[in-house]
Motif scaffolding. Sequence first.
Motif, PDB file in Angstrom:
ATOM      1  N   MET A   1      -6.751 -55.628  37.152  1.00 32.41           N
ATOM      2  CA  MET A   1      -7.039 -55.059  35.846  1.00 32.41           C
ATOM      3  C   MET A   1      -8.339 -54.268  35.919  1.00 32.41           C
ATOM      4  SD  MET A   1      -6.006 -57.928  33.057  1.00 32.41           S
ATOM      5  CE  MET A   1      -6.496 -59.379  33.982  1.00 32.41           C
ATOM      6  N   ALA A   2      -8.379 -53.214  35.158  1.00 32.67           N
ATOM      7  CA  ALA A   2      -9.560 -52.376  35.085  1.00 32.67           C
ATOM      8  C   ALA A   2     -10.163 -52.477  33.698  1.00 32.67           C
ATOM      9  CB  ALA A   2      -9.201 -50.938  35.398  1.00 32.67           C
ATOM     10  N   ARG A   3     -11.472 -52.376  33.667  1.00 31.88           N
ATOM     11  CA  ARG A   3     -12.184 -52.388  32.387  1.00 31.88           C
ATOM     12  C   ARG A   3     -13.179 -51.246  32.375  1.00 31.88           C
ATOM     13  NH1 ARG A   3     -13.047 -58.583  30.641  1.00 31.88           N
ATOM     14  NH2 ARG A   3     -11.109 -59.321  31.538  1.00 31.88           N
ATOM     15  N   ILE A   4     -13.274 -50.607  31.224  1.00 34.59           N
ATOM     16  CA  ILE A   4     -14.268 -49.564  31.025  1.00 34.59           C
ATOM     17  C   ILE A   4     -14.960 -49.814  29.698  1.00 34.59           C
ATOM     18  CG2 ILE A   4     -13.039 -47.824  32.388  1.00 34.59           C
ATOM     19  CD1 ILE A   4     -12.167 -46.580  29.686  1.00 34.59           C
ATOM     20  N   VAL A   5     -16.102 -49.189  29.527  1.00 31.80           N
ATOM     21  CA  VAL A   5     -16.834 -49.276  28.267  1.00 31.80           C
ATOM     22  C   VAL A   5     -16.975 -47.867  27.709  1.00 31.80           C
ATOM     23  CG1 VAL A   5     -19.025 -49.892  27.166  1.00 31.80           C
ATOM     24  CG2 VAL A   5     -18.092 -51.344  28.981  1.00 31.80           C
ATOM     25  N   ILE A   6     -16.636 -47.723  26.429  1.00 26.99           N
ATOM     26  CA  ILE A   6     -16.819 -46.443  25.747  1.00 26.99           C
ATOM     27  C   ILE A   6     -17.679 -46.657  24.512  1.00 26.99           C
ATOM     28  CG2 ILE A   6     -14.647 -45.453  26.572  1.00 26.99           C
ATOM     29  CD1 ILE A   6     -13.453 -46.014  23.782  1.00 26.99           C
ATOM     30  N   ASP A   7     -18.391 -45.622  24.143  1.00 29.23           N
ATOM     31  CA  ASP A   7     -19.196 -45.631  22.919  1.00 29.23           C
ATOM     32  C   ASP A   7     -18.538 -44.670  21.940  1.00 29.23           C
ATOM     33  OD1 ASP A   7     -21.354 -47.347  23.922  1.00 29.23           O
ATOM     34  OD2 ASP A   7     -21.782 -45.657  25.241  1.00 29.23           O
ATOM     35  N   VAL A   8     -18.305 -45.151  20.720  1.00 30.31           N
ATOM     36  CA  VAL A   8     -17.599 -44.350  19.712  1.00 30.31           C
ATOM     37  C   VAL A   8     -18.475 -44.207  18.478  1.00 30.31           C
ATOM     38  CG1 VAL A   8     -15.546 -44.190  18.263  1.00 30.31           C
ATOM     39  CG2 VAL A   8     -15.371 -45.209  20.547  1.00 30.31           C
ATOM     40  N   ASN A   9     -18.591 -42.976  18.001  1.00 31.37           N
ATOM     41  CA  ASN A   9     -19.309 -42.668  16.765  1.00 31.37           C
ATOM     42  C   ASN A   9     -18.427 -41.718  15.961  1.00 31.37           C
ATOM     43  OD1 ASN A   9     -21.932 -43.974  17.284  1.00 31.37           O
ATOM     44  ND2 ASN A   9     -21.969 -42.540  18.996  1.00 31.37           N
ATOM     45  N   LEU A  10     -17.668 -42.285  15.052  1.00 30.69           N
ATOM     46  CA  LEU A  10     -16.698 -41.507  14.295  1.00 30.69           C
ATOM     47  C   LEU A  10     -16.852 -41.847  12.817  1.00 30.69           C
ATOM     48  CD1 LEU A  10     -14.358 -39.570  15.089  1.00 30.69           C
ATOM     49  CD2 LEU A  10     -12.871 -41.560  15.073  1.00 30.69           C
ATOM     50  N   SER A  11     -17.248 -40.870  12.027  1.00 34.61           N
ATOM     51  CA  SER A  11     -17.445 -41.110  10.595  1.00 34.61           C
ATOM     52  C   SER A  11     -16.124 -41.480   9.936  1.00 34.61           C
ATOM     53  CB  SER A  11     -18.017 -39.861   9.923  1.00 34.61           C
ATOM     54  OG  SER A  11     -17.033 -38.842   9.869  1.00 34.61           O
ATOM     55  N   ALA A  12     -16.216 -42.105   8.773  1.00 32.65           N
ATOM     56  CA  ALA A  12     -15.017 -42.490   8.029  1.00 32.65           C
ATOM     57  C   ALA A  12     -14.180 -41.254   7.688  1.00 32.65           C
ATOM     58  CB  ALA A  12     -15.400 -43.244   6.761  1.00 32.65           C
ATOM     59  N   PHE A  13     -14.851 -40.182   7.321  1.00 34.39           N
ATOM     60  CA  PHE A  13     -14.143 -38.948   6.982  1.00 34.39           C
ATOM     61  C   PHE A  13     -13.371 -38.424   8.187  1.00 34.39           C
ATOM     62  CE2 PHE A  13     -14.000 -34.299   6.931  1.00 34.39           C
ATOM     63  CZ  PHE A  13     -13.255 -34.096   5.775  1.00 34.39           C
ATOM     64  N   LYS A  14     -14.026 -38.365   9.332  1.00 33.14           N
ATOM     65  CA  LYS A  14     -13.387 -37.855  10.542  1.00 33.14           C
ATOM     66  C   LYS A  14     -12.244 -38.761  10.975  1.00 33.14           C
ATOM     67  CE  LYS A  14     -13.142 -35.000  14.021  1.00 33.14           C
ATOM     68  NZ  LYS A  14     -12.636 -33.666  13.869  1.00 33.14           N
ATOM     69  N   TYR A  15     -12.438 -40.072  10.883  1.00 32.89           N
ATOM     70  CA  TYR A  15     -11.375 -41.010  11.246  1.00 32.89           C
ATOM     71  C   TYR A  15     -10.168 -40.797  10.341  1.00 32.89           C
ATOM     72  CZ  TYR A  15      -8.790 -45.251  12.218  1.00 32.89           C
ATOM     73  OH  TYR A  15      -7.791 -46.126  12.558  1.00 32.89           O
ATOM     74  N   LYS A  16     -10.430 -40.686   9.055  1.00 30.92           N
ATOM     75  CA  LYS A  16      -9.343 -40.492   8.094  1.00 30.92           C
ATOM     76  C   LYS A  16      -8.597 -39.190   8.380  1.00 30.92           C
ATOM     77  CE  LYS A  16      -8.415 -40.107   3.164  1.00 30.92           C
ATOM     78  NZ  LYS A  16      -9.008 -39.993   1.843  1.00 30.92           N
TER      79      LYS A  16
END
Length: 73
Positions: A1-16
Amino acid sequence: MARIVIDVNLSAFKYKEMYKGTVKNLVAHSRDGRKVQLPLIAFQKFVTHHGLYGSFEVEFDENKKLIGINKIS
């Protein structure tokens, strides 16, 4: 199994906008520089009224199939 780490910064507006539109995947770069594409729906449980923010550990099987996502910060 592989694991990676990501950082996410997504505003509510952009997500919607992404969620209701034709965009079904989140494209991000892992901390080690790999580009990954993940289904946006997999992050739904981490979305708050502010949006989707934080660091996530993503786990894949040997066939690069998504196993799970955990928030780490």
